[in-house]
Design a protein around this motif. Structure first.
Motif, PDB file in Angstrom:
ATOM      1  N   ASP A  15      31.069 -59.653 -34.920  1.00 54.72           N
ATOM      2  CA  ASP A  15      29.672 -59.918 -35.226  1.00 54.72           C
ATOM      3  C   ASP A  15      28.963 -58.644 -35.670  1.00 54.72           C
ATOM      4  OD1 ASP A  15      30.516 -61.494 -32.498  1.00 54.72           O
ATOM      5  OD2 ASP A  15      29.374 -62.783 -33.854  1.00 54.72           O
ATOM      6  N   TRP A  16      27.891 -58.860 -36.390  1.00 55.14           N
ATOM      7  CA  TRP A  16      26.968 -57.777 -36.714  1.00 55.14           C
ATOM      8  C   TRP A  16      25.594 -58.138 -36.123  1.00 55.14           C
ATOM      9  CZ3 TRP A  16      28.228 -53.166 -38.792  1.00 55.14           C
ATOM     10  CH2 TRP A  16      29.445 -53.053 -39.467  1.00 55.14           C
ATOM     11  N   GLU A  74      18.961 -58.273 -32.732  1.00 56.35           N
ATOM     12  CA  GLU A  74      19.150 -59.639 -33.195  1.00 56.35           C
ATOM     13  C   GLU A  74      20.497 -59.838 -33.874  1.00 56.35           C
ATOM     14  OE1 GLU A  74      16.668 -61.169 -36.318  1.00 56.35           O
ATOM     15  OE2 GLU A  74      16.934 -59.395 -37.606  1.00 56.35           O
ATOM     16  N   PHE A  75      21.006 -61.030 -33.716  1.00 51.53           N
ATOM     17  CA  PHE A  75      22.251 -61.428 -34.369  1.00 51.53           C
ATOM     18  C   PHE A  75      22.021 -61.518 -35.876  1.00 51.53           C
ATOM     19  CE2 PHE A  75      26.214 -63.622 -34.897  1.00 51.53           C
ATOM     20  CZ  PHE A  75      25.992 -64.576 -35.867  1.00 51.53           C
ATOM     21  N   VAL A  76      22.965 -61.002 -36.652  1.00 55.81           N
ATOM     22  CA  VAL A  76      22.888 -61.052 -38.105  1.00 55.81           C
ATOM     23  C   VAL A  76      23.968 -61.966 -38.683  1.00 55.81           C
ATOM     24  CG1 VAL A  76      23.049 -59.723 -40.238  1.00 55.81           C
ATOM     25  CG2 VAL A  76      21.884 -58.746 -38.238  1.00 55.81           C
ATOM     26  N   ALA A  77      25.198 -61.736 -38.276  1.00 55.54           N
ATOM     27  CA  ALA A  77      26.309 -62.505 -38.846  1.00 55.54           C
ATOM     28  C   ALA A  77      27.494 -62.470 -37.889  1.00 55.54           C
ATOM     29  CB  ALA A  77      26.718 -61.946 -40.198  1.00 55.54           C
ATOM     30  N   ARG A 112      22.308 -63.630 -48.970  1.00 54.80           N
ATOM     31  CA  ARG A 112      22.227 -62.199 -49.355  1.00 54.80           C
ATOM     32  C   ARG A 112      23.328 -61.375 -48.713  1.00 54.80           C
ATOM     33  NH1 ARG A 112      18.062 -59.171 -47.836  1.00 54.80           N
ATOM     34  NH2 ARG A 112      17.609 -60.338 -45.920  1.00 54.80           N
ATOM     35  N   PHE A 113      23.690 -61.696 -47.488  1.00 57.51           N
ATOM     36  CA  PHE A 113      24.710 -60.941 -46.755  1.00 57.51           C
ATOM     37  C   PHE A 113      25.988 -61.763 -46.644  1.00 57.51           C
ATOM     38  CE2 PHE A 113      21.746 -58.144 -43.898  1.00 57.51           C
ATOM     39  CZ  PHE A 113      21.065 -57.738 -45.030  1.00 57.51           C
ATOM     40  N   THR A 114      27.116 -61.054 -46.645  1.00 50.75           N
ATOM     41  CA  THR A 114      28.404 -61.710 -46.465  1.00 50.75           C
ATOM     42  C   THR A 114      29.234 -60.921 -45.472  1.00 50.75           C
ATOM     43  OG1 THR A 114      28.374 -62.512 -48.757  1.00 50.75           O
ATOM     44  CG2 THR A 114      30.496 -62.536 -47.594  1.00 50.75           C
ATOM     45  N   ILE A 115      29.703 -61.616 -44.448  1.00 47.44           N
ATOM     46  CA  ILE A 115      30.597 -60.994 -43.474  1.00 47.44           C
ATOM     47  C   ILE A 115      32.024 -61.388 -43.814  1.00 47.44           C
ATOM     48  CG2 ILE A 115      30.402 -62.907 -41.814  1.00 47.44           C
ATOM     49  CD1 ILE A 115      30.606 -60.814 -39.568  1.00 47.44           C
ATOM     50  N   SER A 116      32.932 -60.431 -43.669  1.00 47.15           N
ATOM     51  CA  SER A 116      34.344 -60.707 -43.917  1.00 47.15           C
ATOM     52  C   SER A 116      35.174 -59.809 -43.010  1.00 47.15           C
ATOM     53  CB  SER A 116      34.706 -60.451 -45.388  1.00 47.15           C
ATOM     54  OG  SER A 116      34.472 -59.100 -45.746  1.00 47.15           O
ATOM     55  N   ARG A 117      36.449 -60.107 -42.918  1.00 46.64           N
ATOM     56  CA  ARG A 117      37.313 -59.289 -42.074  1.00 46.64           C
ATOM     57  C   ARG A 117      38.689 -59.187 -42.702  1.00 46.64           C
ATOM     58  NH1 ARG A 117      37.494 -61.953 -36.377  1.00 46.64           N
ATOM     59  NH2 ARG A 117      39.064 -60.336 -35.959  1.00 46.64           N
ATOM     60  N   TYR A 135      22.297 -51.029 -37.517  1.00 50.07           N
ATOM     61  CA  TYR A 135      23.230 -52.158 -37.534  1.00 50.07           C
ATOM     62  C   TYR A 135      24.395 -51.853 -36.604  1.00 50.07           C
ATOM     63  CZ  TYR A 135      20.743 -54.480 -41.258  1.00 50.07           C
ATOM     64  OH  TYR A 135      19.781 -55.148 -41.984  1.00 50.07           O
ATOM     65  N   TYR A 136      24.696 -52.820 -35.738  1.00 48.06           N
ATOM     66  CA  TYR A 136      25.745 -52.663 -34.748  1.00 48.06           C
ATOM     67  C   TYR A 136      26.865 -53.672 -34.987  1.00 48.06           C
ATOM     68  CZ  TYR A 136      22.258 -50.050 -32.076  1.00 48.06           C
ATOM     69  OH  TYR A 136      21.320 -49.141 -31.673  1.00 48.06           O
TER      70      TYR A 136
END
Length: 122
Positions: free
Chosen positions: A35-36, A46-49, A67-72, A94-95
């Motif tokens: 998570d971010w 706050e939770f972002v993604a 606007r934002f994309t999380i990937s791994r 950002y954490y």
């Protein structure tokens, strides 16, 4: 124990882009959901993604959808946050965080990075 190290923060102009990375070590990365979160001055974290263990499922806070994309990349033990169309209100630390379940609250997280600062100028 899991160590998380973020990178990629910095200064961007409104409308610009940044890509955050978070490298994990110390535990099987693919067993963790990632998570971010972000925390702006004088605001709560706050939770972002978030992204599932396999990377198939993702979720976002409404303010960043589209606007934002999380990937791994499980082979590289790394999670990313691609941030496009940045706005001044995206300014925050950002954490990166990891948990064994599928939470979205800060108290659900098992591991935290130290954070990376993103500043968006308008």
């Amino acid at each position: 124990q899991v160590q998380l190290v973020e990178s990629g923060g910095g200064l961007a102009q409104a409308g610009g882009s940044l890509r955050l990375s978070c490298v994990a070590s110390g535990r099987t990365f693919s067993s963790l959901t990632m998570d971010w979160f972000r925390q702006a001055p004088e605001k709560e974290r706050e939770f972002v993604a978030g992204i599932s263990r396999s990377g198939v499922t993702t979720r976002y806070v409404d303010s960043v959808k589209g606007r934002f994309t999380i990937s791994r990349d499980n082979a590289k033990n790394t999670v990313y946050l691609q941030m496009n169309s940045l706005k001044a209100e995206d300014t925050a630390v950002y954490y990166c965080a990891a948990d064994r379940e599928w939470g979205t609250r800060p108290r659900d997280m098992d591991y935290w990075g130290k954070g990376t600062l993103v500043t968006v100028s308008s």
